[in-house]
Scaffold this motif. Structure first.
Motif, PDB file in Angstrom:
ATOM      1  N   TRP A   1     -13.356   4.071 -18.528  1.00 48.21           N
ATOM      2  CA  TRP A   1     -12.549   4.427 -19.700  1.00 48.21           C
ATOM      3  C   TRP A   1     -11.170   4.910 -19.248  1.00 48.21           C
ATOM      4  CZ3 TRP A   1     -11.191   9.630 -20.929  1.00 48.21           C
ATOM      5  CH2 TRP A   1     -10.606   9.820 -22.175  1.00 48.21           C
ATOM      6  N   LEU A   2     -11.145   5.729 -18.227  1.00 45.73           N
ATOM      7  CA  LEU A   2      -9.903   6.254 -17.688  1.00 45.73           C
ATOM      8  C   LEU A   2      -9.046   5.134 -17.087  1.00 45.73           C
ATOM      9  CD1 LEU A   2      -8.214   8.742 -17.051  1.00 45.73           C
ATOM     10  CD2 LEU A   2      -9.549   9.020 -14.969  1.00 45.73           C
ATOM     11  N   HIS A   3      -9.678   4.210 -16.362  1.00 43.19           N
ATOM     12  CA  HIS A   3      -8.935   3.069 -15.809  1.00 43.19           C
ATOM     13  C   HIS A   3      -8.337   2.221 -16.927  1.00 43.19           C
ATOM     14  CE1 HIS A   3     -10.226   3.546 -11.582  1.00 43.19           C
ATOM     15  NE2 HIS A   3      -9.165   2.794 -11.367  1.00 43.19           N
ATOM     16  N   ARG A   4      -9.055   2.070 -18.022  1.00 42.49           N
ATOM     17  CA  ARG A   4      -8.530   1.285 -19.143  1.00 42.49           C
ATOM     18  C   ARG A   4      -7.236   1.906 -19.650  1.00 42.49           C
ATOM     19  NH1 ARG A   4     -11.912  -0.641 -24.423  1.00 42.49           N
ATOM     20  NH2 ARG A   4     -10.307  -1.991 -25.260  1.00 42.49           N
ATOM     21  N   ILE A   5      -7.255   3.212 -19.820  1.00 46.99           N
ATOM     22  CA  ILE A   5      -6.045   3.919 -20.275  1.00 46.99           C
ATOM     23  C   ILE A   5      -4.929   3.739 -19.246  1.00 46.99           C
ATOM     24  CG2 ILE A   5      -5.065   6.204 -20.721  1.00 46.99           C
ATOM     25  CD1 ILE A   5      -7.867   6.978 -21.847  1.00 46.99           C
ATOM     26  N   ALA A   6      -5.245   3.939 -17.969  1.00 44.83           N
ATOM     27  CA  ALA A   6      -4.234   3.868 -16.908  1.00 44.83           C
ATOM     28  C   ALA A   6      -3.635   2.463 -16.797  1.00 44.83           C
ATOM     29  CB  ALA A   6      -4.850   4.294 -15.580  1.00 44.83           C
ATOM     30  N   ILE A   7      -4.462   1.462 -16.871  1.00 39.92           N
ATOM     31  CA  ILE A   7      -3.968   0.081 -16.761  1.00 39.92           C
ATOM     32  C   ILE A   7      -3.078  -0.254 -17.955  1.00 39.92           C
ATOM     33  CG2 ILE A   7      -4.708  -2.333 -16.817  1.00 39.92           C
ATOM     34  CD1 ILE A   7      -7.077  -1.393 -14.984  1.00 39.92           C
ATOM     35  N   ASN A   8      -3.448   0.205 -19.142  1.00 37.10           N
ATOM     36  CA  ASN A   8      -2.585  -0.018 -20.306  1.00 37.10           C
ATOM     37  C   ASN A   8      -1.240   0.675 -20.136  1.00 37.10           C
ATOM     38  OD1 ASN A   8      -4.338  -1.684 -21.697  1.00 37.10           O
ATOM     39  ND2 ASN A   8      -5.317   0.000 -22.772  1.00 37.10           N
ATOM     40  N   VAL A   9      -1.242   1.888 -19.584  1.00 32.23           N
ATOM     41  CA  VAL A   9       0.017   2.593 -19.315  1.00 32.23           C
ATOM     42  C   VAL A   9       0.846   1.783 -18.312  1.00 32.23           C
ATOM     43  CG1 VAL A   9       1.019   4.658 -18.231  1.00 32.23           C
ATOM     44  CG2 VAL A   9      -0.844   4.901 -19.886  1.00 32.23           C
ATOM     45  N   ALA A  10       0.213   1.265 -17.271  1.00 33.66           N
ATOM     46  CA  ALA A  10       0.935   0.476 -16.258  1.00 33.66           C
ATOM     47  C   ALA A  10       1.504  -0.810 -16.851  1.00 33.66           C
ATOM     48  CB  ALA A  10       0.013   0.154 -15.085  1.00 33.66           C
ATOM     49  N   TYR A  11       0.722  -1.491 -17.700  1.00 29.76           N
ATOM     50  CA  TYR A  11       1.227  -2.716 -18.329  1.00 29.76           C
ATOM     51  C   TYR A  11       2.454  -2.409 -19.193  1.00 29.76           C
ATOM     52  CZ  TYR A  11      -3.106  -5.221 -17.105  1.00 29.76           C
ATOM     53  OH  TYR A  11      -4.156  -5.810 -16.457  1.00 29.76           O
ATOM     54  N   THR A  12       2.389  -1.326 -19.953  1.00 27.00           N
ATOM     55  CA  THR A  12       3.522  -0.938 -20.792  1.00 27.00           C
ATOM     56  C   THR A  12       4.739  -0.619 -19.921  1.00 27.00           C
ATOM     57  OG1 THR A  12       2.048  -0.074 -22.494  1.00 27.00           O
ATOM     58  CG2 THR A  12       4.325   0.736 -22.520  1.00 27.00           C
ATOM     59  N   TYR A  13       4.508   0.116 -18.847  1.00 24.01           N
ATOM     60  CA  TYR A  13       5.597   0.436 -17.923  1.00 24.01           C
ATOM     61  C   TYR A  13       6.205  -0.854 -17.355  1.00 24.01           C
ATOM     62  CZ  TYR A  13       8.120   1.903 -13.812  1.00 24.01           C
ATOM     63  OH  TYR A  13       9.093   2.073 -12.863  1.00 24.01           O
ATOM     64  N   ALA A  14       5.364  -1.787 -16.920  1.00 22.54           N
ATOM     65  CA  ALA A  14       5.857  -3.033 -16.317  1.00 22.54           C
ATOM     66  C   ALA A  14       6.670  -3.843 -17.325  1.00 22.54           C
ATOM     67  CB  ALA A  14       4.688  -3.855 -15.781  1.00 22.54           C
TER      68      ALA A  14
END
Length: 191
Positions: free
Chosen positions: A66-79
């Protein structure tokens, strides 16, 4: 304590989740973004968002996934934002040559990280989650918010893309990575 012992909304449990998963989340985001400072910023943002949503976390899925899902979404938005910023910067600087790469940055990055950065972000995430963290397709699917079948086909595309990027068209078996970024083929030989 095990995964099942996490209680939504419990500050002690969130603290335990933070301590046990911070480095894995940071490594995942570094592999996706290829920038240490950006990965640290996104990891911080992901934990802040996760903390705010901790009371609503459903224990039917692993807390770290669940935490990785949040983190990956944050990274995609940042990218996405970074790419938009780069396009704007390019338009402003049209005609000027790009600054030369810092030799320290070039020396610090491995062939594997350079190859991961050239893959689409989703493929880099799948490779890191599978081969660095050892996640199953189900856990990766939850972390990415995608069906398991999509993860399986994405993993195959990512492995092929990574082999192509590393110029290993005839590599036998799957590519396996270690945290020290040494690339080892399934037969034990180093690539």
């Amino acid at each position: 304590m095990s995964e099942q012992d996490y209680r939504p909304g419990s500050l002690d449990d969130f603290d335990r989740l933070y301590r046990s998963s911070y480095n894995r989340v940071l490594y995942t985001l570094y592999g996706i973004l290829g920038d240490q400072a950006a990965a640290e910023d996104c990891t911080h943002d992901a934990f802040v968002r996760a903390f705010k949503a901790w009371a609503s976390w459903k224990p039917d899925a692993p807390a770290e996934a669940w935490l990785h899902r949040i983190a990956i979404n944050v990274a995609y938005t940042y990218a996405r934002r970074r790419r938009l910023g780069e396009v704007g910067e390019l338009v402003r600087r049209l005609g000027r040559p790009a600054p030369a790469a810092d030799p320290a940055d070039v020396a610090e990055t491995s062939d594997l990280f350079r190859a991961l950065r050239r893959l689409p972000h989703e493929q880099a995430a799948v490779i890191i989650l599978r081969h660095h963290h050892g996640y199953t397709n189900r856990e990766i699917a939850f972390a990415l918010g995608a069906p398991e079948s999509t993860v399986a086909s994405g993993l195959a595309k990512a492995k092929k893309g990574l082999r192509d990027e590393l110029r290993w068209p005839d590599a036998p078996g799957q590519v396996v990575t270690r945290p020290d970024t040494v690339v080892v083929l399934e037969d034990g030989s180093q690539g």
